[in-house]
Design an enzyme around this catalytic site. Structure first.
Site, short mmCIF file in Angstrom:
data_model
loop_
_atom_site.label_atom_id
_atom_site.label_comp_id
_atom_site.label_asym_id
_atom_site.label_seq_id
_atom_site.Cartn_x
_atom_site.Cartn_y
_atom_site.Cartn_z
N LYS A 196 0.60 5.48 -3.60
CA LYS A 196 -0.17 4.26 -3.34
C LYS A 196 0.78 3.08 -3.44
CE LYS A 196 -4.04 1.48 -4.90
NZ LYS A 196 -5.24 1.42 -5.74
N ARG A 206 -10.25 -6.60 -2.56
CA ARG A 206 -10.35 -7.33 -3.83
C ARG A 206 -11.51 -8.33 -3.79
NH1 ARG A 206 -3.84 -7.23 -5.29
NH2 ARG A 206 -3.79 -4.95 -5.21
N ARG A 217 0.35 -5.84 -8.72
CA ARG A 217 0.36 -4.51 -9.33
C ARG A 217 1.72 -3.83 -9.16
NH1 ARG A 217 -5.03 -4.44 -10.11
NH2 ARG A 217 -6.51 -4.62 -8.39
N GLU A 233 6.32 11.34 -6.53
CA GLU A 233 4.96 11.16 -7.06
C GLU A 233 4.06 12.32 -6.65
OE1 GLU A 233 3.69 9.07 -9.12
OE2 GLU A 233 4.80 7.18 -9.08
N LYS A 248 -1.62 5.89 0.76
CA LYS A 248 -2.40 4.68 0.96
C LYS A 248 -1.50 3.48 0.92
CE LYS A 248 -5.95 2.13 -1.45
NZ LYS A 248 -6.78 2.09 -2.63
N SER A 274 -8.83 -1.73 3.48
CA SER A 274 -9.60 -2.91 3.87
C SER A 274 -8.85 -3.84 4.84
CB SER A 274 -10.01 -3.69 2.62
OG SER A 274 -8.87 -4.06 1.86
N TYR A 313 -13.42 2.71 6.67
CA TYR A 313 -14.68 1.95 6.69
C TYR A 313 -15.42 2.14 8.01
CZ TYR A 313 -12.68 0.06 2.46
OH TYR A 313 -12.14 -0.04 1.20
C1 PBG Z 1 -8.10 0.34 -7.07
C2 PBG Z 1 -8.25 0.47 -5.61
C3 PBG Z 1 -7.87 -0.45 -4.63
C4 PBG Z 1 -8.24 0.08 -3.41
C5 PBG Z 1 -8.84 1.31 -3.66
N1 PBG Z 1 -8.81 1.54 -5.01
C6 PBG Z 1 -7.32 -1.81 -4.74
C7 PBG Z 1 -6.02 -2.10 -5.32
O1 PBG Z 1 -5.23 -1.23 -5.66
O2 PBG Z 1 -5.79 -3.30 -5.47
C8 PBG Z 1 -8.03 -0.59 -2.08
C9 PBG Z 1 -8.89 -0.12 -0.97
C10 PBG Z 1 -8.87 -1.01 0.22
O3 PBG Z 1 -8.12 -2.00 0.30
O4 PBG Z 1 -9.66 -0.73 1.14
N2 PBG Z 1 -9.31 0.64 -7.73
#
Ligand code: PBG
Length: 323
Positions: A196, A206, A217, A233, A248, A274, A313
């Protein structure tokens, strides 16, 4: 002089193209991420993700049933709590929004779909980080693992089939596996967010979870330039017992999906996030892209790169187009 090799012969008709097509996306390879907001009485539209809402308990149930009827393979649930604290206790509380919603959906759908839950603290902490903090304000890896273990049990007891640890803590898959096994939850699986990346494209999400994060992060999510690190990982997560590994975001990381698919002996998932959704929706709204063609091309590309499972989505819409 005529060319003797004419690849175009195999493109002459739709039937011919269908016959020789190499990549197919099945509706049940698609997973719909859904948001449920504690205390909401009406679904709340998410401005940066047109067409996506924060559900009420009730609208979630209805939308979940519709999604499963449309043929999608699974649902990934995210909770938006009313209150947050430093340790994210809402994630462990059986009456927390996510656990309540999981129970609702499991009661409604049983084993008709694969119910998945985000296993992370960012939605539940008042500082917005994916873990608990130490005295210096840094994310405390091992203290977070203990909370993840409890959260895993709560989600499994609430009815999730697959838990999705998305916090990128070291050892998270092993800690969750151990907590589940010790409690006898041996058939609850782990869909590990293994690779990720720290991405600018999480912005709309968010908003969707009303994230309280002010910084970034980067001390736990990966640097976008690294692929060797992603493979490390993935190997660790496989060692720790991951049932599915995930990359991701998806579209900007097709090479990572391919590399992971080559070393993984479990199914590979990819999350079209997203920001990937938002940028295409914005272009569609401007009349600059054709939605159906654009979306199906992205999913085909992610599949071609090596993903077996795709979180998107557009899952319901795409399942309709692919049926
Ligand atoms: C963390 C999480 C995130 C997403 C899924 N799980 C956000 C992040 O790491 O800031 C992002 C999913 C998306 O952007 O559609 N709980």
């Amino acid at each position: 002089m005529f060319p003797s090799h004419r690849p175009r012969r195999l493109r002459t008709t739709a039937a011919m193209r269908g016959l020789v097509g190499e990549t197919e996306v099945r509706p049940n390879q698609l997973v719909l991420p859904m948001f449920v907001k504690e205390g909401a009485t009406e679904p709340v539209p998410i401005a940066t993700m047109p067409g996506v809402v924060q559900h009420t308990r009730d609208s979630l149930r209805k939308a979940a049933v519709e999604a499963v009827r449309s043929g999608v393979g699974g649902l990934m649930l995210f909770g938006v709590p009313r209150t947050r604290d430093a340790v994210g206790s809402g994630g462990i509380d059986p009456n927390g929004v996510l656990n309540v919603a999981l129970r609702d959906l499991r009661a409604e759908l049983g084993d008709e779909t694969v119910l998945m839950s985000d296993l992370c603290l960012d939605e539940f902490t008042d500082h917005g980080h994916c873990g608990v903090l130490d005295h210096d304000g840094n994310v405390d890896n091992d203290a977070t693992l203990r909370v993840y273990g409890e959260m895993a049990l709560a989600q499994s007891e609430a009815g999730a089939h697959l838990l999705g640890p998305s916090g990128m803590m070291d050892g998270q898959v092993g800690a969750i596996r151990e907590a589940l096994d010790r409690a006898g939850h041996t058939s609850t699986g782990i869909l590990a967010y293994s690779a990720k990346y720290s991405s600018a494209f999480y912005g709309p999400f968010r908003d969707a979870v009303e994230s309280q994060l002010t910084g970034d992060r980067k001390t736990y999510q990966q640097d976008p330039g690294n692929v060797r690190e992603a493979l490390r990982e993935v190997r660790l997560d496989l060692d720790e017992g991951a049932d599915v590994v995930m990359v991701k975001p998806a579209m900007l990381y097709l090479d990572v999906i391919r590399a992971v698919a080559e070393i993984s002996d479990v199914p590979v998932a990819a999350y079209q996030i997203s920001g990937e959704y938002a940028m295409i929706e914005a272009a569609v709204a401007g009349g600059w892209l054709d939605r159906r063609a654009a979306v199906l091309e992205t999913l085909t590309a992610i599949r071609r790169a090596g993903a077996d499972i795709m979180l998107t989505y557009w899952a319901v819409e795409a399942a309709g187009w692919l049926r």
